[in-house]
Motif scaffolding. Structure first.
Motif, mmCIF file in Angstrom:
data_model
loop_
_atom_site.group_PDB
_atom_site.id
_atom_site.type_symbol
_atom_site.label_atom_id
_atom_site.label_comp_id
_atom_site.label_asym_id
_atom_site.label_seq_id
_atom_site.Cartn_x
_atom_site.Cartn_y
_atom_site.Cartn_z
ATOM 1 N N UNK A 1 0.827 -1.198 0.000
ATOM 2 C CA UNK A 1 0.000 0.000 0.000
ATOM 3 C C UNK A 1 0.868 1.256 0.000
ATOM 4 N N UNK A 2 1.979 1.233 0.752
ATOM 5 C CA UNK A 2 2.915 2.366 0.769
ATOM 6 C C UNK A 2 3.445 2.634 -0.634
ATOM 7 N N UNK A 3 3.799 1.575 -1.359
ATOM 8 C CA UNK A 3 4.311 1.736 -2.725
ATOM 9 C C UNK A 3 3.259 2.401 -3.615
ATOM 10 N N UNK A 4 2.004 2.019 -3.465
ATOM 11 C CA UNK A 4 0.927 2.641 -4.250
ATOM 12 C C UNK A 4 0.798 4.126 -3.909
ATOM 13 N N UNK A 5 0.900 4.464 -2.618
ATOM 14 C CA UNK A 5 0.809 5.863 -2.212
ATOM 15 C C UNK A 5 1.994 6.671 -2.731
ATOM 16 N N UNK A 6 3.201 6.081 -2.721
ATOM 17 C CA UNK A 6 4.374 6.769 -3.273
ATOM 18 C C UNK A 6 4.169 7.020 -4.760
ATOM 19 N N UNK A 7 3.611 6.034 -5.470
ATOM 20 C CA UNK A 7 3.327 6.205 -6.895
ATOM 21 C C UNK A 7 2.302 7.314 -7.135
ATOM 22 N N UNK A 8 1.423 7.557 -6.164
ATOM 23 C CA UNK A 8 0.426 8.626 -6.289
ATOM 24 C C UNK A 8 0.987 9.997 -5.918
ATOM 25 N N UNK A 9 2.217 10.038 -5.359
ATOM 26 C CA UNK A 9 2.825 11.328 -5.051
ATOM 27 C C UNK A 9 3.138 11.558 -3.594
ATOM 28 N N UNK A 10 2.831 10.621 -2.712
ATOM 29 C CA UNK A 10 3.144 10.756 -1.292
ATOM 30 C C UNK A 10 4.552 10.199 -1.063
ATOM 31 N N UNK A 11 5.566 10.977 -1.439
ATOM 32 C CA UNK A 11 6.955 10.513 -1.418
ATOM 33 C C UNK A 11 7.459 10.235 -0.001
ATOM 34 N N UNK A 12 6.927 10.944 1.016
ATOM 35 C CA UNK A 12 7.406 10.801 2.394
ATOM 36 C C UNK A 12 6.685 9.704 3.166
ATOM 37 N N UNK A 13 5.773 8.960 2.513
ATOM 38 C CA UNK A 13 4.994 7.935 3.216
ATOM 39 C C UNK A 13 5.912 6.821 3.711
ATOM 40 N N UNK A 14 5.620 6.328 4.940
ATOM 41 C CA UNK A 14 6.404 5.215 5.484
ATOM 42 C C UNK A 14 5.484 4.315 6.292
ATOM 43 N N UNK A 15 5.918 3.072 6.517
ATOM 44 C CA UNK A 15 5.132 2.078 7.243
ATOM 45 C C UNK A 15 5.549 2.102 8.704
ATOM 46 N N UNK A 16 4.538 2.109 9.575
ATOM 47 C CA UNK A 16 4.799 2.056 11.019
ATOM 48 C C UNK A 16 3.888 1.002 11.635
ATOM 49 N N UNK A 17 4.355 0.417 12.738
ATOM 50 C CA UNK A 17 3.530 -0.554 13.453
ATOM 51 C C UNK A 17 2.920 0.139 14.666
ATOM 52 N N UNK A 18 1.683 -0.273 14.997
ATOM 53 C CA UNK A 18 0.941 0.345 16.095
ATOM 54 C C UNK A 18 0.348 -0.744 16.976
ATOM 55 N N UNK A 19 0.214 -0.418 18.255
ATOM 56 C CA UNK A 19 -0.498 -1.284 19.188
ATOM 57 C C UNK A 19 -1.084 -0.408 20.276
ATOM 58 N N UNK A 20 -2.307 -0.710 20.657
ATOM 59 C CA UNK A 20 -3.049 0.085 21.642
ATOM 60 C C UNK A 20 -3.118 1.552 21.252
ATOM 61 N N UNK A 21 -3.189 1.822 19.943
ATOM 62 C CA UNK A 21 -3.313 3.194 19.472
ATOM 63 C C UNK A 21 -2.028 3.990 19.550
ATOM 64 N N UNK A 22 -0.890 3.328 19.804
ATOM 65 C CA UNK A 22 0.392 4.032 19.896
ATOM 66 C C UNK A 22 1.361 3.425 18.901
ATOM 67 N N UNK A 23 2.206 4.291 18.338
ATOM 68 C CA UNK A 23 3.186 3.808 17.384
ATOM 69 C C UNK A 23 4.298 3.067 18.120
ATOM 70 N N UNK A 24 4.623 1.872 17.630
ATOM 71 C CA UNK A 24 5.695 1.079 18.225
ATOM 72 C C UNK A 24 7.028 1.425 17.560
ATOM 73 N N UNK A 25 7.037 1.291 16.213
ATOM 74 C CA UNK A 25 8.269 1.593 15.500
ATOM 75 C C UNK A 25 7.985 1.848 14.029
ATOM 76 N N UNK A 26 8.990 2.449 13.366
ATOM 77 C CA UNK A 26 8.927 2.637 11.922
ATOM 78 C C UNK A 26 9.517 1.391 11.294
ATOM 79 N N UNK A 27 8.774 0.834 10.330
ATOM 80 C CA UNK A 27 9.169 -0.427 9.721
ATOM 81 C C UNK A 27 9.956 -0.201 8.427
#
Length: 199
Positions: A170-196
């Motif tokens: 999904x990140x790759x699709x968003x980058x192709x649409x122009x969101x160059x700064x998009x990145x994948x992060x993991x979340x638990x209990x509504x809080x970000x754990x880490x950048x993947x």
């Protein structure tokens, strides 16, 4: 070649004409008999239908009155008259209750999914961060959208994925649409754990 006399030929033609007339009469009689059979079959079906309806009606009335007399221990039987208008009103009310039940089921499914997302580790694609909470950017009513406050920023992420691979696609699709700064992060209990890893 055999020779046929003219008189015999005329007789043969007369016999053929008579046979054709007889065949046409027989066909007319067959058509007439078929019409009579169809009429009698329709009459028989109508009579069977009317008889069936009469028997069902009689059975329904008998069972209804027997149910009233057996369900009430009272010596007095009250007459129960229900108008068609009140039956229509009851039917409308039942339909409305079914619709409300469907809506409540959808709300229940939404909250169950939300509880699942809060308990399990999920992956989402962060597209922007702002210092101020820009409420006009998006609404919390949007599905598959996360708004997470990571001091001093407000992060906006799209998609809720069970696996890292789905989020990376999904990140790759968003980058192709122009969101160059998009990145994948993991979340638990509504809080970000880490950048993947983005790939």
């Amino acid at each position: 070649m055999p020779f046929i006399e003219e008189s015999d030929l005329l007789e043969l033609h007369k016999d053929i004409d008579k046979a054709q007339i007889i065949n046409e009469r027989l066909l007319d009689q067959i058509k007439f008999k078929n019409k009579e059979l169809k009429k009698s079959k329709i009459q028989r079906n109508v009579l069977a239908g009317v008889t069936g309806l009469f028997l069902i009606g009689t059975l329904a009335i008998t069972s209804f009155t027997a149910g009233l007399s057996s369900s009430n221990g009272f010596e007095k039987q009250e007459n129960l008259l229900v108008s068609i208008d009140s039956l229509d009103a009851i039917k409308t009310r039942i339909d409305n209750l079914k619709l409300q039940n469907q809506e409540l089921s959808l709300v229940n499914e939404f909250y169950l999914a939300k509880k699942f997302l809060e308990k399990e580790k999920i992956y989402s694609v962060q597209i922007k961060s702002f210092v101020d909470n820009n409420v006009t950017l998006a609404s919390k009513a949007l599905t598959n959208t996360m708004f997470v406050k990571t001091n001093p920023f407000y992060s906006y992420s799209l998609g809720n994925f069970e696996t890292l691979e789905e989020a990376q696609k999904f990140r790759k699709q968003l980058v192709d649409l122009g969101f160059q700064d998009a990145f994948v992060a993991s979340y638990q209990d509504g809080k970000r754990i880490q950048i993947e890893d983005p790939y």
